[in-house]
Design a protein around this motif. Sequence first.
Motif, PDB file in Angstrom:
ATOM      1  N   ALA A 246       0.810  -1.214   0.000  1.00 35.90           N
ATOM      2  CA  ALA A 246       0.000   0.000   0.000  1.00 35.90           C
ATOM      3  C   ALA A 246       0.843   1.264   0.000  1.00 35.90           C
ATOM      4  O   ALA A 246       0.454   2.283  -0.578  1.00 35.90           O
ATOM      5  N   LEU A 247       2.000   1.232   0.638  1.00 31.75           N
ATOM      6  CA  LEU A 247       2.821   2.434   0.809  1.00 31.75           C
ATOM      7  C   LEU A 247       3.974   2.517  -0.171  1.00 31.75           C
ATOM      8  O   LEU A 247       4.741   3.470  -0.143  1.00 31.75           O
ATOM      9  N   ALA A 248       4.083   1.534  -1.065  1.00 32.86           N
ATOM     10  CA  ALA A 248       5.259   1.443  -1.931  1.00 32.86           C
ATOM     11  C   ALA A 248       5.392   2.622  -2.877  1.00 32.86           C
ATOM     12  O   ALA A 248       6.506   3.024  -3.216  1.00 32.86           O
ATOM     13  N   ASP A 249       4.271   3.189  -3.313  1.00 25.48           N
ATOM     14  CA  ASP A 249       4.341   4.257  -4.307  1.00 25.48           C
ATOM     15  C   ASP A 249       4.380   5.654  -3.694  1.00 25.48           C
ATOM     16  O   ASP A 249       4.378   6.647  -4.419  1.00 25.48           O
ATOM     17  N   GLY A 250       4.391   5.736  -2.379  1.00 22.15           N
ATOM     18  CA  GLY A 250       4.420   7.038  -1.726  1.00 22.15           C
ATOM     19  C   GLY A 250       5.715   7.253  -0.985  1.00 22.15           C
ATOM     20  O   GLY A 250       6.502   6.334  -0.757  1.00 22.15           O
ATOM     21  N   ASP A 251       5.941   8.494  -0.592  1.00 18.08           N
ATOM     22  CA  ASP A 251       7.161   8.836   0.133  1.00 18.08           C
ATOM     23  C   ASP A 251       6.899   8.661   1.629  1.00 18.08           C
ATOM     24  O   ASP A 251       6.805   9.627   2.391  1.00 18.08           O
ATOM     25  N   TRP A 252       6.784   7.412   2.055  1.00 10.13           N
ATOM     26  CA  TRP A 252       6.475   7.089   3.443  1.00 10.13           C
ATOM     27  C   TRP A 252       7.730   6.683   4.189  1.00 10.13           C
ATOM     28  O   TRP A 252       8.610   6.053   3.625  1.00 10.13           O
ATOM     29  N   ARG A 253       7.774   7.044   5.465  1.00 12.50           N
ATOM     30  CA  ARG A 253       8.887   6.660   6.325  1.00 12.50           C
ATOM     31  C   ARG A 253       8.343   6.054   7.606  1.00 12.50           C
ATOM     32  O   ARG A 253       7.347   6.535   8.153  1.00 12.50           O
ATOM     33  N   SER A 254       9.010   5.023   8.088  1.00 10.78           N
ATOM     34  CA  SER A 254       8.558   4.364   9.316  1.00 10.78           C
ATOM     35  C   SER A 254       9.275   4.950  10.526  1.00 10.78           C
ATOM     36  O   SER A 254      10.390   5.471  10.427  1.00 10.78           O
ATOM     37  N   GLU A 255       8.608   4.840  11.662  1.00  9.79           N
ATOM     38  CA  GLU A 255       9.223   5.159  12.945  1.00  9.79           C
ATOM     39  C   GLU A 255       8.845   4.054  13.921  1.00  9.79           C
ATOM     40  O   GLU A 255       7.663   3.871  14.240  1.00  9.79           O
ATOM     41  N   LEU A 256       9.830   3.318  14.358  1.00 12.30           N
ATOM     42  CA  LEU A 256       9.607   2.253  15.332  1.00 12.30           C
ATOM     43  C   LEU A 256       9.429   2.887  16.707  1.00 12.30           C
ATOM     44  O   LEU A 256      10.342   3.528  17.230  1.00 12.30           O
ATOM     45  N   LEU A 257       8.251   2.733  17.288  1.00 16.37           N
ATOM     46  CA  LEU A 257       7.948   3.344  18.579  1.00 16.37           C
ATOM     47  C   LEU A 257       8.238   2.421  19.752  1.00 16.37           C
ATOM     48  O   LEU A 257       8.614   2.889  20.827  1.00 16.37           O
TER      49      LEU A 257
END
Length: 274
Positions: A246-257
Amino acid sequence: MSLVFAAIAPHGTLAVPDAPGAEVPGSATTQAAMEELGHRFDRAHPDATIVLTPHNVHVDGHFAVVLAGTIAGSLADWDAPSVVLECPVDLLLAAEVVVALHDAQIPVVGASFGANDPAAATAPMDWGTLIPLWFMGGRAEPQVPAVVVSPARDRPFDDHVRAGAALAAAAAASGRRVALIASADHGHAHDPEGPYGFDPAAAEFDQRVVELVGEDRLGELLQLEPAFVERAKADSLWQMLMPHGALADGDWRSELLSYEAPTYFGMLCAAYTR
C-alpha cells in the motif's frame, strides 16, 4: 484524498491498560506507544480506517472484507467485560475495497452477519480489530468508521503485497482520508510455559521484524521461509506485507515506537508518515 496515516499495532490485551493483567512488567512501553499512535491518528484526521486483522472471518483461498453496517465486540473472553466497543463500518469504502481487490485479480469475498440487509447487520468485532480501534478512532467523537479486512494465509506472500496496493488504490479513488492499520502480534513461541511452547525462531523472527520495520525494509519480509515463520508462530507477516504494497508508491517513512515481548508473544508499534 488517499492514505493519510498508517501503522503497525499489536492486538494483545496487554496493550490495553483497562484490561486485567495489563500491568505485566514490560507492557507499559507498548501501552504508551499505543497512546502515541492514537495521538498521531487524531492529527491525521482520517475519515475512515482500514484494519487488517488475522482474527476475523477466515475464507479458504480468499481475502475477506466485512460488509455489515456495524461491528461490535468486547474483551470479555479475557476477563475484561468493561472493554466493549461498537463501531460503524464505512460500507461504501468496504465495497470499493472488494471491487479493487477483485479488479486486481485477487480472490476476495465480502462477508456479513445476522440481518440480511447489510446496513442493519452487526458483525462480530474480533480482538485484532477492537484493540487497535480502542486507541485509533473507535472511541473518538464522532467515531471514525472502519473497514475490516482479513488476509489469506494460504495465498502466496506476493498476493498480500498486491492486495495492499489495491487497498491504496481504493483509498485514492474514494475521495476520503483513509488510515491503514496492520493489526499484528509477532512470534508466539517465546515462553516454554506459553500455549505454543518455545522455539528460538520466535525471538529470531521478532528481531528481524524490528530491523526491517525500523529501517524501512518491509519488502525483505518476502524472503522469509514459510517454515521459519511457522516455527516462530508468527501472527503478523501477512498483515505487514499489505502495508508494504500500500505504501510502496508514496514517500512514506517508518518510525519504530516500541517492541516488547513481556509474555509469550512479541508486540511492536510503528507509525508511517509521508
